[in-house]
Design a protein around this motif. Structure first.
Motif, PDB file in Angstrom:
ATOM      1  N   THR A   1       5.805   8.634   9.781  1.00  0.00           N
ATOM      2  CA  THR A   1       6.027   7.294   9.326  1.00  0.00           C
ATOM      3  C   THR A   1       4.746   6.753   8.464  1.00  0.00           C
ATOM      4  N   PHE A   2       4.686   5.822   7.981  1.00  0.00           N
ATOM      5  CA  PHE A   2       3.726   5.009   7.469  1.00  0.00           C
ATOM      6  C   PHE A   2       2.991   4.050   8.579  1.00  0.00           C
ATOM      7  N   ASP A   3       1.998   4.358   9.375  1.00  0.00           N
ATOM      8  CA  ASP A   3       1.794   3.336  10.426  1.00  0.00           C
ATOM      9  C   ASP A   3       0.115   3.086  10.617  1.00  0.00           C
TER      10      ASP A   3
ATOM     11  N   ILE B   1      -4.218  12.760   8.506  1.00  0.00           N
ATOM     12  CA  ILE B   1      -3.241  11.741   7.937  1.00  0.00           C
ATOM     13  C   ILE B   1      -3.324  11.925   6.593  1.00  0.00           C
TER      14      ILE B   1
ATOM     15  N   ASP C   1      -6.334   0.394  -0.550  1.00  0.00           N
ATOM     16  CA  ASP C   1      -7.589   0.250   0.389  1.00  0.00           C
ATOM     17  C   ASP C   1      -8.696  -0.426  -0.452  1.00  0.00           C
TER      18      ASP C   1
ATOM     19  N   LYS D   1      -2.259  18.023  -1.151  1.00  0.00           N
ATOM     20  CA  LYS D   1      -3.273  17.642   0.014  1.00  0.00           C
ATOM     21  C   LYS D   1      -3.350  19.308   0.902  1.00  0.00           C
TER      22      LYS D   1
ATOM     23  N   LEU E   1      -0.105  12.688  11.065  1.00  0.00           N
ATOM     24  CA  LEU E   1       0.659  11.399  10.671  1.00  0.00           C
ATOM     25  C   LEU E   1       1.007  11.578   9.061  1.00  0.00           C
ATOM     26  N   GLY E   2       2.168  11.256   8.550  1.00  0.00           N
ATOM     27  CA  GLY E   2       2.171  11.425   7.164  1.00  0.00           C
ATOM     28  C   GLY E   2       3.634  11.231   6.872  1.00  0.00           C
TER      29      GLY E   2
ATOM     30  N   LEU F   1     -10.480   9.296   1.320  1.00  0.00           N
ATOM     31  CA  LEU F   1     -10.961   8.296   2.275  1.00  0.00           C
ATOM     32  C   LEU F   1     -11.085   8.547   3.674  1.00  0.00           C
ATOM     33  N   ASN F   2      -9.929   9.364   3.832  1.00  0.00           N
ATOM     34  CA  ASN F   2      -9.968   9.800   5.287  1.00  0.00           C
ATOM     35  C   ASN F   2     -11.165  10.600   5.805  1.00  0.00           C
TER      36      ASN F   2
ATOM     37  N   LYS G   1       0.717  -1.267   0.129  1.00  0.00           N
ATOM     38  CA  LYS G   1      -0.071  -0.027   0.007  1.00  0.00           C
ATOM     39  C   LYS G   1       0.645   1.350  -0.056  1.00  0.00           C
TER      40      LYS G   1
ATOM     41  N   ARG H   1      -0.576  11.895   2.748  1.00  0.00           N
ATOM     42  CA  ARG H   1       0.828  11.865   2.235  1.00  0.00           C
ATOM     43  C   ARG H   1       1.221  13.399   2.076  1.00  0.00           C
TER      44      ARG H   1
ATOM     45  N   TYR I   1     -13.626   7.825   6.710  1.00  0.00           N
ATOM     46  CA  TYR I   1     -13.187   7.188   8.150  1.00  0.00           C
ATOM     47  C   TYR I   1     -13.623   8.127   9.019  1.00  0.00           C
TER      48      TYR I   1
ATOM     49  N   GLY J   1      -4.761   5.436  -0.954  1.00  0.00           N
ATOM     50  CA  GLY J   1      -6.086   4.935  -0.987  1.00  0.00           C
ATOM     51  C   GLY J   1      -6.523   3.817  -1.920  1.00  0.00           C
TER      52      GLY J   1
END
Ligand code: ADP
Length: 488
Positions: free
Chosen positions: A362-364, A306, A21, A313, A335-336, A389-390, A15, A308, A393, A18
């Protein structure tokens, strides 16, 4: 109805965004709706090194690239908790390395990306043929699969397996087109006559996605607004005219979310589960997020992001207003991963404002769930956003989205100003013009609303109630498949 779904990344195997996913979940919903579906994807080093139970099949495919024979080894697995078969194509030279498309931890693309996917796109068709699938539809996703429609029409159309096959090109982000220097035409093995401005050529270069758009039977993208936007010069990334020409075959189907993975009532990553009837768990998640981020456990609005870390963005807007934002009583959690300059900037903010800012570069997956559950507000001021997508969510987790009204964000977020909250549709905040003053004014407006807890909870609950499940989008894909097949 036999569908082969091709994606360069599939959750949980690999991944970067998106698309993974969607590719890891949509096929399951399609299967539940009676579609006979098979997924094909590359077998990257990252996947091979993990403990997925993949079976090496006897199947081997051969593709000639620049006069040299290249072999693809076919592995088989299933999407988790399902009967959806996934075939993985492996070639050591192309996929064994770390990283999917670029050197890990950088934004530098692999130099041989075009060759890697020229191989993949032909190997896919060879695999389908060897498996005797006889597909009604090949569903391609993003530039990495853009040459499949071209090969299908130019090279494979007469093979028995493909006599009744239609092809759909699904665009998840037009900003990534797979543009390479013209000499890579030689690697494709395609006739140079296709290298013209109406087909594969794009300002003197080879463009994979353009090929996909021109040669497929239908084109689909991931929201209705984005389907319109990409036909304009502002959002078309140079392909607006090509897309306009195909307007009658261009569809917009909004993505959905997998509610077995993204569900605050059952989410295993978060400190406490909660749902629309009892939101106390959300407060526990907020405290947990603050503790993990080493932020004071105060009752202040927590804004989460969250993403990239790219210009797409809206990070330039955030940078513009950051000083002013820090004058307000709030906390900001990011987070990114992505561009180095953003890594440096946000790291610097975290150092300068340790009481207010926490960043994790990080990617977490776990942290993504913790932020969705623990934040009050989710920020997505994107310059453009095919679907996003976020924000979906966030709706599900009662984390109120604040977005720029573009693409999928415009199609999913209804600003509280547009109609009374009690009607049940208003689920967030949005602004139209891409400008930092507008963003700041919107955040001030949001924080004002936040003070009125009764109203705020009403907005949260509106979002939590709404159905953005994958089943909805799967239903629309099934209709599109049927229409394409009947199209003759
Ligand atoms: P895009 O595909 O443009 O990156 P989307 O909103 O459609 O944007 O999807 C992004 C997906 O990647 C979401 O599932 C999001 O949670 C996830 N994601 C992005 N960055 C990270 C990160 N650093 N750690 C974990 N998940 C991330």
């Amino acid at each position: 109805m036999k569908i082969v779904y091709i994606s360069p990344e599939v959750m949980p195997f690999a991944k970067t965004g998106g698309l993974a996913d969607i590719a890891g979940t949509l096929p399951k919903s399609l299967q539940k709706q009676g579609v006979d579906i098979t997924v094909i994807t590359p077998l990257y080093g990252v996947t091979k090194d993990c403990q997925y139970s993949l079976l090496k099949t006897d199947l081997q495919v051969m593709v000639t690239i620049d006069g040299k024979r290249k072999y693809g080894y076919v592995y088989k697995g299933f999407l988790p908790d399902s009967q959806v078969p996934v075939y993985f194509l492996y070639n050591e030279q192309y996929y064994a390395r770390k990283g999917l498309y670029n050197y890990p931890g950088t934004t530098r693309d692999f130099e041989d990306n075009s060759e890697r996917f020229i191989f993949f796109d032909q190997a896919v068709l060879e695999t389908i043929d060897q498996l005797s699938i006889y597909p009604d539809i090949i569903h391609c996703n993003d530039w990495q699969t853009g040459l499949i429609p071209v090969y299908l029409k130019a090279k494979y159309a007469s093979r028995k397996c493909f006599l009744n096959t239609k092809v759909i090109m699904n665009i998840h982000n037009l900003a990534y087109q797979g543009i390479f220097w013209h000499w890579d035409m030689k690697l494709t093995g395609l006739d140079w006559s296709l290298f013209n401005w109406k087909q594969l050529e794009f300002y003197g270069k080879l463009n994979f996605l353009k090929g996909g758009i021109v040669f497929s039977d239908s084109i689909t993208t991931v929201s209705k607004t984005y389907a319109q936007e990409i036909q304009t010069p502002e959002y078309g990334a140079g392909l607006d005219v090509v897309l306009k020409e195909r307007a009658k075959d261009l569809y917009g189907i909004i993505n959905g979310i997998d509610c077995t993975i993204w569900n605050p009532e059952t989410d295993k990553f978060i400190a406490a589960n909660y749902g629309i009837k009892d939101l106390t768990g959300k407060q526990i998640c907020k405290k947990d997020l603050q503790r993990k981020c080493k932020l004071p456990g105060k009752d202040v609005p927590v804004i989460g992001m969250i993403t990239r870390l790219t210009d797409q963005k809206g990070l330039d807007l955030i940078v513009d207003i950051f000083r002013d934002l820090m004058k307000i009583n709030l906390q900001f959690v990011l987070l990114g991963t992505g561009e180095r300059r953003y890594h440096e900037l946000f790291q610097d903010y975290a150092k300068r404002f340790p009481e207010k800012v926490a960043v994790k570069l990080t990617f977490d997956e776990r942290s993504a769930h913790e932020i969705e559950a623990g934040a009050d507000i989710f920020l997505m001021p994107s310059r453009f956003e095919p679907c996003g997508l976020n924000q979906l969510y966030s709706l599900r987790y009662g984390t109120v989205p604040v977005v720029r009204a573009t693409g999928g964000l415009a199609d999913t977020i209804v600003d509280v100003r547009s109609e009374p909250i009690s009607y049940g549709r208003a689920n967030g905040f949005s602004f139209k013009r891409y400008n930092s003053d507008m963003l700041f004014a919107t955040i001030v407006r949001v924080l004002d609303f936040f003070k009125n807890k009764v109203q705020w909870i009403e907005i949260m609950k509106n979002g939590m109630k709404q159905d953005w499940s994958l089943e909805r989008s799967a239903g629309e894909y099934v209709m599109l498949y049927k229409k394409s097949i009947q199209g003759g």
